[in-house]
Design a protein around this motif. Structure first.
Motif, short mmCIF file in Angstrom:
data_model
loop_
_atom_site.label_atom_id
_atom_site.label_comp_id
_atom_site.label_asym_id
_atom_site.label_seq_id
_atom_site.Cartn_x
_atom_site.Cartn_y
_atom_site.Cartn_z
N LEU A 252 0.88 -1.17 0.00
CA LEU A 252 0.00 0.00 0.00
C LEU A 252 0.92 1.21 0.00
CD1 LEU A 252 -2.51 -1.12 2.80
CD2 LEU A 252 -2.47 -1.76 0.38
N ILE A 253 0.80 2.06 -1.03
CA ILE A 253 1.79 3.11 -1.19
C ILE A 253 1.16 4.45 -1.54
CG2 ILE A 253 2.19 2.48 -3.62
CD1 ILE A 253 5.22 3.17 -3.04
N ALA A 254 1.70 5.51 -0.92
CA ALA A 254 1.26 6.86 -1.24
C ALA A 254 1.60 7.17 -2.69
CB ALA A 254 1.94 7.87 -0.30
N ASP A 255 0.73 7.91 -3.36
CA ASP A 255 0.90 8.21 -4.78
C ASP A 255 2.26 8.83 -5.07
OD1 ASP A 255 -1.91 7.87 -4.16
OD2 ASP A 255 -2.33 8.62 -6.17
N GLU A 256 2.71 9.72 -4.18
CA GLU A 256 3.96 10.44 -4.43
C GLU A 256 5.20 9.57 -4.30
OE1 GLU A 256 4.35 13.20 -0.65
OE2 GLU A 256 2.32 12.39 -0.91
#
Length: 474
Positions: A102-106
């Motif tokens: 699960l990863i932040a878009d940035e």
């Protein structure tokens, strides 16, 4: 069995402020509702209760919501350090066998190619699945997994359970006390034990977290001057930046500010004296990833009487010195409910403790009053700005370059970062420093990059041909 921290806190103090970030704030009830929604959205993409999930992003509210959602699902969260190189992340993802990231878009560009992942934005905009949230958690449930470098050069995935985190938070509050209006400023990464432990303390204590996604000396100093926060976690380099800012502005800490917990290595005596003159109470601590944050903490009132000490063990913890020499110096060993039950992946077979004691590899001694002094943070460990750097990890990378025959890495003192790594190399063939630096940059986080590379004819070794890193500088 113990209560689900998020549900219990929302039930006890639903309208109390839980989290502040820039100009936004959330109550514990709002955090609970948002994290439950997010948990249902995770179910909607196929995440199941108890899955091992890797998670990565900057220290922003979106990350907090995602972490709390995973906790509602009783997932094991592999906390990815967003400062690592794609190659380092690839090792951790393979070793941990996380089902997805699960990863932040940035942060998507930081991931190794072809890594299974879900962007925060796609989860937040996705559909919801059915979910029954457990109201109780078993103490032995693994909550977080954090990788810490090992002396072999291969990072170890350290498990931290509900019981570990809960024991750490409870021992801490018995040491520093608690008021409902306390506000903990968090400018340390949430993927570190120092950052995540602040979230745990917030849920258990009912205190607000004032969150920063990066260290901002000017803004943080203003918070301290205005009395908007009461506690903060720092390392020596960030403490010095705050001291410098306060001194430049000729200001002191508000009487409402209570305490700075300083970890990640010894705090220079000069910093303590400067902090004292600015009404800034500093408590030095000693802990590690394997102990879910603090093991020992020096009370601020003892800071000048016990200069250089990391204090006494917190209430539930024990410290002993194994095989002490005639000066009382030996390996620091730790026992307590905050100590990890073990590792995962490559090191799953390795016992975390021997007869109940965690052997830290750190050298220290206890004085006649029971105060701990850490003499050497492991023989070879480099601590740079609070980050642990193991020479073997850098050496392993350098040795994969065809021009490098032998490599030795050690730390040198640095005014800004405390220590920085430098490398000594014996070559097989000619190569430039610039070429080696470019090679390392592909495989190492920037903070692990050798600040200097020195070519030499031979490296110091003992009779068994073991590299003697302590003699590299000689």
């Amino acid at each position: 069995m113990y209560p689900n921290w998020i549900l219990q806190r929302a039930y006890l103090t639903p309208l109390r402020k839980a989290l502040a970030y820039k100009n936004q704030s959330w109550t514990f009830q709002e955090l609970n509702e948002l994290s439950i929604k997010r948990a249902r959205q995770l179910v909607g993409i196929g995440i199941q209760q108890g899955d091992r999930i890797a998670i990565m992003g900057p220290s922003k509210p979106e990350l907090v919501m995602m972490m709390y959602a995973c906790m509602h699902l009783q997932c094991e969260m592999v906390m990815l350090n967003r400062r690592l190189s794609p190659e380092e992340l690839a090792y951790q993802l393979e070793d941990s066998e996380a089902v997805t990231v699960l990863i932040a878009d940035e942060d998507i560009e930081k991931l190794p190619p072809e890594t299974a992942h879900y962007l925060f934005s796609s989860i937040e905009n996705g559909g919801e699945g059915e979910l029954t949230i457990e109201k109780e958690w078993p103490l032995d449930q693994t909550t977080t997994i954090m990788y810490t470098s090992g002396t072999t050069g291969f990072p170890k995935g350290v498990r931290q359970t509900v019981g570990n985190h809960q024991a750490s938070a409870t021992a801490s509050v018995l040491n520093i006390g608690l008021q409902p209006q306390d506000v903990w400023l968090c400018a340390v990464p949430l993927f570190h034990i120092s950052g995540f432990s602040i979230l745990v303390r917030s849920l258990l204590y009912g205190n607000q977290v004032y969150l920063y996604d990066q260290f901002d000396a000017e803004a943080i100093s203003q918070n301290i001057i205005d009395g908007e926060v009461t506690h903060m976690s720092v390392v020596a380099v960030t403490l010095e930046r705050i001291l410098h800012t306060l001194e430049q502005r000729n200001m002191k800490a508000s009487p409402h500010f209570k305490l700075m917990l300083a970890g990640g290595g010894p705090v220079p005596v000069d910093y303590l004296a400067r902090a004292h003159s600015l009404n800034l109470a500093v408590a030095q601590t000693y802990g590690m990833t394997e102990t879910s944050s603090q093991t020992a903490t020096l009370a601020s009132e003892d800071a000048m009487q016990k200069i250089g000490s990391a204090g006494k063990p917190l209430f539930f913890n024990q410290i002993k010195i194994a095989d002490p020499n005639d000066k009382g110096e030996g390996e620091i060993c730790i026992r307590g409910p905050h100590v990890t039950p073990g590792y995962i992946g490559r090191f799953a077979h390795k016992n975390a403790t021997i007869d109940g004691w965690l052997h830290t590899g750190d050298i220290g001694c206890l004085d006649e009053d029971g105060y701990l002094y850490v003499i050497d943070r492991r023989a070879d460990l480099i601590i740079s700005g609070g980050e642990n750097i193991y020479p073997a990890e850098i050496e392993n990378v350098l040795l994969t370059h065809p021009a490098v025959k032998e490599a030795g890495v050690c730390g040198v003192d640095d005014e800004q970062w405390g220590q920085v790594p430098i490398a000594f190399l014996v070559l097989n063939e000619p190569v430039s420093v610039e070429q080696l630096q470019a090679f390392c940059l592909q495989k190492l986080a920037k903070y692990k990059m050798p600040k200097e590379i020195i070519f030499t004819d031979s490296l110091p070794r003992n009779g068994a041909d073991k590299l003697l890193r302590r003699k590299l500088l000689q």
